[in-house]
Design an enzyme around this catalytic site. Sequence first.
Site, PDB file in Angstrom:
ATOM      1  N   ASP A 227      90.573  92.674  29.350  1.00  0.00           N
ATOM      2  CA  ASP A 227      91.092  91.660  30.280  1.00  0.00           C
ATOM      3  C   ASP A 227      90.757  90.307  29.656  1.00  0.00           C
ATOM      4  O   ASP A 227      89.584  90.025  29.375  1.00  0.00           O
ATOM      5  CB  ASP A 227      90.409  91.767  31.646  1.00  0.00           C
ATOM      6  CG  ASP A 227      90.840  93.013  32.426  1.00  0.00           C
ATOM      7  OD1 ASP A 227      91.719  93.746  31.944  1.00  0.00           O
ATOM      8  OD2 ASP A 227      90.286  93.241  33.515  1.00  0.00           O
ATOM      9  N   ASP A 382      98.191  97.456  40.585  1.00  0.00           N
ATOM     10  CA  ASP A 382      96.835  97.201  41.097  1.00  0.00           C
ATOM     11  C   ASP A 382      96.767  97.597  42.578  1.00  0.00           C
ATOM     12  O   ASP A 382      96.811  96.737  43.464  1.00  0.00           O
ATOM     13  CB  ASP A 382      96.512  95.700  40.973  1.00  0.00           C
ATOM     14  CG  ASP A 382      96.699  95.183  39.559  1.00  0.00           C
ATOM     15  OD1 ASP A 382      96.199  95.819  38.629  1.00  0.00           O
ATOM     16  OD2 ASP A 382      97.353  94.127  39.381  1.00  0.00           O
TER      17      ASP A 382
HETATM   18  O1  1PR Z   1     100.935  90.378  37.334  1.00  0.00           O
HETATM   19  O2  1PR Z   1     102.362  90.820  35.356  1.00  0.00           O
HETATM   20  O3  1PR Z   1     100.965  88.765  35.464  1.00  0.00           O
HETATM   21  O4  1PR Z   1      99.952  90.990  35.149  1.00  0.00           O
HETATM   22  C1  1PR Z   1      98.623  90.673  35.342  1.00  0.00           C
HETATM   23  C2  1PR Z   1      97.806  91.799  34.786  1.00  0.00           C
HETATM   24  O5  1PR Z   1      96.445  91.408  34.826  1.00  0.00           O
HETATM   25  C3  1PR Z   1      97.960  93.083  35.578  1.00  0.00           C
HETATM   26  O6  1PR Z   1      98.068  94.160  34.679  1.00  0.00           O
HETATM   27  C4  1PR Z   1      96.647  93.191  36.363  1.00  0.00           C
HETATM   28  O7  1PR Z   1      96.223  94.543  36.432  1.00  0.00           O
HETATM   29  C5  1PR Z   1      95.693  92.393  35.497  1.00  0.00           C
HETATM   30  N1  1PR Z   1      94.674  91.670  36.285  1.00  0.00           N
HETATM   31  C6  1PR Z   1      94.888  90.598  37.060  1.00  0.00           C
HETATM   32  N2  1PR Z   1      93.705  90.169  37.575  1.00  0.00           N
HETATM   33  C7  1PR Z   1      92.767  90.993  37.125  1.00  0.00           C
HETATM   34  C8  1PR Z   1      91.338  90.899  37.413  1.00  0.00           C
HETATM   35  O8  1PR Z   1      90.556  91.759  37.016  1.00  0.00           O
HETATM   36  N3  1PR Z   1      90.947  89.873  38.142  1.00  0.00           N
HETATM   37  N4  1PR Z   1      92.735  92.908  35.680  1.00  0.00           N
HETATM   38  C9  1PR Z   1      93.361  91.932  36.317  1.00  0.00           C
HETATM   39  C10 1PR Z   1      92.991  94.155  35.830  1.00  0.00           C
HETATM   40  C11 1PR Z   1      91.938  96.115  35.709  1.00  0.00           C
HETATM   41  C12 1PR Z   1      91.931  96.996  34.559  1.00  0.00           C
HETATM   42  C13 1PR Z   1      90.521  97.199  34.092  1.00  0.00           C
HETATM   43  C14 1PR Z   1      90.255  98.577  34.600  1.00  0.00           C
HETATM   44  C15 1PR Z   1      89.089  99.251  33.962  1.00  0.00           C
HETATM   45  N5  1PR Z   1      91.924  94.786  35.301  1.00  0.00           N
HETATM   46  O9  1PR Z   1      92.782  96.656  33.568  1.00  0.00           O
HETATM   47  O10 1PR Z   1      90.503  97.026  32.747  1.00  0.00           O
HETATM   48  O11 1PR Z   1      90.050  98.502  36.011  1.00  0.00           O
HETATM   49  O12 1PR Z   1      87.925  98.604  34.273  1.00  0.00           O
HETATM   50  P1  1PR Z   1      86.543  99.396  34.334  1.00  0.00           P
HETATM   51  O13 1PR Z   1      86.641 100.483  33.306  1.00  0.00           O
HETATM   52  O14 1PR Z   1      85.540  98.386  33.937  1.00  0.00           O
HETATM   53  O15 1PR Z   1      86.400  99.907  35.724  1.00  0.00           O
HETATM   54  P2  1PR Z   1     101.096  90.174  35.888  1.00  0.00           P
END
Ligand code: 1PR
Length: 527
Positions: A227, A382
Amino acid sequence: MISLLDYGAGNVRSVRNAIRKLGFELTDIRRPEDILRAERLIFPGVGAFGAAMRRLHALGYVEPLRAYLAEGRPFLGICIGLQCLFEGSEESPDVAGLGLIPGRIRRFDDTRLSVPHMGWNGIRPEQDCALLADYAGEKLYFVHSYHAERTAENDDWVLATCDYGTPFVAAVQRGQVAAVQFHPEKSGAAGLRLLERFLTGQEATTTGHTGPPATTGFAKRIIACLDVRTNDAGDLVVTKGDQYDVREAGEVRNLGKPVDLARRYYEEGADEITFLNITGFRDFPLADQPMLEVLRRTSEQVFVPLTIGGGIRAFTDTDGRYHSALDVAAEYFRSGADKVSIGSDAVYTVEQYRDRGTKDGSSAIEQIAEVYGNQAVVISVDPRRVYVDSPEDTARPVIQTAIPGPNGERYCWFQCTVKGGREGRDLDAVEFARACEALGAGEILLNSIDRDGTGAGFDLELVKAVSDAVSIPVIASSGAGRVEHFTEVFNATGVEAALAAGIFHRREVPIAAVKDELRAHGIEVRT
Ligand code: 1PR
């Protein structure tokens, strides 16, 4: 000097990067006569069979290519570059192939299999030949929906076979003319080794090597996710949230530099790397040059598939210029992405599709899949659990859950969210995944806000509900805390891949330990 037949239909940046990494100079075929002047020719066909052949015709390349091949001069075809050597393909029944090899290309049976065939599969060398000597059982990266069949007429061409529901041709060779269905430029060290053998002219030598009979198992993939966002000091950093909250004591957590971490995971055996630009929903990604630079630099050093997500949608910039989602995706592909992942925009698309009841070809999913193929379009969703006392309390489809809600509720549905989980929508993740498949997505990256960063294991109920509902590959994400969680998700659900972030960033669990654990439980992995 190596000549590259890049006919401008897609991204062959990774092939260029791999050749350069091996220390070779490249020249591009720009005119038909360049083909017959080439010393060694690489043809990484991209896109669909029909489009590739039509483009070769339009550029006047078909006859010189046929002449080059008829002379048996050094040639390496990749993916569609193998398929074009055959007589034709079910993908474009009205378009003839180059016709060098007897046979037609067929589609995999998607009533029984996840199609595209996407991931690491073992191969079975069928001839003693240096190009694939010592590759028995070696796993290489495939991504295709169509395949060549071995027949009595083309048997003498078959260099290696593979199995995916049915046996198919993984590589062909006669003399110095060779082609492979897999992507050596995305197959890590094994792929680079093969490319080096071709580049140094070893392709036609025999080795006397007869390997053990190979099994060709299809591996479950382990994906490292980064991320990425700009921190308060203005640096692009890898961060990681707890249930999507990436701040600690008010500061964005900084877990390292994106390119360095991606390279580390490649070296440690990650089967794929995913970058999510987590503030892409509010910033215009094409203005985000550092992110594109991260991708360019990563693709020079990392030879496994790269996915990038965040901000893939149509956008009007501050100068009033309109950019389609396809423009944004194209820039990512040009910078080295193999797949793009669409988040928020896919949710809005599915809501409109649900209201309209038909596809109209206008969405980012449809447009990108049309140009770059379904396999290049990942949907990152998500979801968050919404608990109810009884199924009558919501219009959305519910499951009976073994994990009761805060007030002892026994039912829940999985609500899709947008803008990094900031806004919930009236759409369930299972309905959503089905609609994305119908619109042409190639894969679902299934996060869980409830489990993200908790280390409590994947949300198996969510993962099973979604993976049972679609035939495209599903990646389980969020919550991995121990090696056992990976075994659990592969045993309990039909997912093709599992993704983790925090445990890898904090070096709590090495990728090799995950794979050892899976192997010990009889689950096929790439070593
Ligand atoms: O909506 O097309 O602009 O895409 C935004 C992207 O950013 C989406 O794929 C969304 O999942 C991601 N995103 C947005 N905010 C966050 C955040 O964390 N605040 N991250 C985010 C998503 C979740 C996973 C993470 C897993 C594994 N992160 O990708 O890597 O949950 O984590 P873990 O193994 O530590 O539990 P758009």
